[in-house]
Design a protein around this motif. Sequence first.
Motif, PDB file in Angstrom:
ATOM      1  N   ASP A 162       0.855  -1.199   0.000  1.00 25.81           N
ATOM      2  CA  ASP A 162       0.000   0.000   0.000  1.00 25.81           C
ATOM      3  C   ASP A 162       0.888   1.245   0.000  1.00 25.81           C
ATOM      4  O   ASP A 162       0.907   2.031   0.945  1.00 25.81           O
ATOM      5  CB  ASP A 162      -0.908  -0.030   1.242  1.00 25.81           C
ATOM      6  N   SER A 163       1.647   1.404  -1.101  1.00 22.87           N
ATOM      7  CA  SER A 163       2.626   2.502  -1.157  1.00 22.87           C
ATOM      8  C   SER A 163       1.974   3.880  -1.142  1.00 22.87           C
ATOM      9  O   SER A 163       2.566   4.861  -0.697  1.00 22.87           O
ATOM     10  CB  SER A 163       3.495   2.358  -2.409  1.00 22.87           C
ATOM     11  N   GLU A 164       0.722   3.986  -1.638  1.00 21.08           N
ATOM     12  CA  GLU A 164       0.044   5.279  -1.685  1.00 21.08           C
ATOM     13  C   GLU A 164      -0.867   5.510  -0.481  1.00 21.08           C
ATOM     14  O   GLU A 164      -1.646   6.458  -0.453  1.00 21.08           O
ATOM     15  CB  GLU A 164      -0.774   5.380  -2.977  1.00 21.08           C
ATOM     16  N   ASN A 165      -0.765   4.633   0.523  1.00 20.88           N
ATOM     17  CA  ASN A 165      -1.551   4.761   1.764  1.00 20.88           C
ATOM     18  C   ASN A 165      -3.054   4.826   1.512  1.00 20.88           C
ATOM     19  O   ASN A 165      -3.787   5.545   2.207  1.00 20.88           O
ATOM     20  CB  ASN A 165      -1.111   6.006   2.553  1.00 20.88           C
TER      21      ASN A 165
END
Length: 379
Positions: free
Chosen positions: A359-362
């Motif tokens: 979930d790199s973009e939160n």
Amino acid sequence: MKKYILVTINLIIITVWLVSCNSSNSTDKEVMSTEANANIVEVSTAQFINSKMELGTLSKQNFNQSIKTNGFIDVPPANKASVSAVMGGFIKKSNLLVGNNVKKGQLLVTIENPDFIEIQQQYLELFEQLNFLESEYNRQKTLFEEQISSKKNFLKATSDFKSAKAAYTGLEQKLLLMNIDPSNVKLGNISSVIPVFAPISGSITKVNTSVGKFMSASDVLLEIVDDEHKHLELVVFEKDVLNVKEGQVIYFQTPENSLKKYKAEVHLIGKSIDEQNRTVRVHGHLENEHEPFIVGMFVEAEIITNSIQKDALPLNAVLEEESNFYVLVLKDKNDDFYKFEKKAVSIGQKTEDWIEILDSENILSDNQILINGAFIPLE
């Protein structure tokens, strides 16, 4: 009158056709509306409670970095014995089968050969001659010291005595290796049969003999394995071996029981590389040596070299559809229903209970997610 009835029937048919068309258009609109909201899932509060659903969020979990390898169950060299006879002969007695347990010193087989008689005869003859040769040696020594006899006679008596003594001692040791008691031979008890005893305690793993079969001295009669101290013998490729350290945890499983994982620990790492396949042996101690493993059993192993915390969800929270992965994110709720949005996610590593969420973009950060009971078919 007939014309009126015909017109009326035609009007009815036209009316029915128009209603059917309107109904079809309405259905199409409903389908399009459903497809447009396909990512929205509503669950009633009663369904949520009855299905024991549960909300949660992303959490930090340990994910292991590991080296996958294979090997087999083994025992130390001192716990394995290949039994051979000192001299060849015909098998006279052999009652043991594979799987029989034996104790150290227990009779395994007996071997018969006429040559055994000849060795015992030579030993007995030398024993009888030795007393005479020793007496002659002592006599010549005394005569030589008193200058009565020549030095030549003394040296010959000395040579005869020492040669006979050396041959006597050698035959005595040979009899002991053949498990024949020299004291019995001195009493005139000569046998054509010799026994073979177990050098260690353990279980018979191979039997290469049968009654009447001739076995040479180089042939292995039986093999014995003492499996009290089993261990792992793993093969690690050269490119991975520098990451292996003593004390690291090993998880392994056998093809016969692939659902159960066992635990071991790296104990020794080989100091040389096999030039043929560029691998290094790694020796692992089992957490429980009393598991019902069989020596030689193949294993698939995983050596844990590092552990990192990553964002994760329980396995039950993620649905796989045609190689894509989804979770249900809570969008709204009240006393009557829960509304979820179906969102695609990217995954990383998996454990038995957790799956890493990339979930790199939160997108999922701080959002509540259905982690238990997700994707249960609702009637």
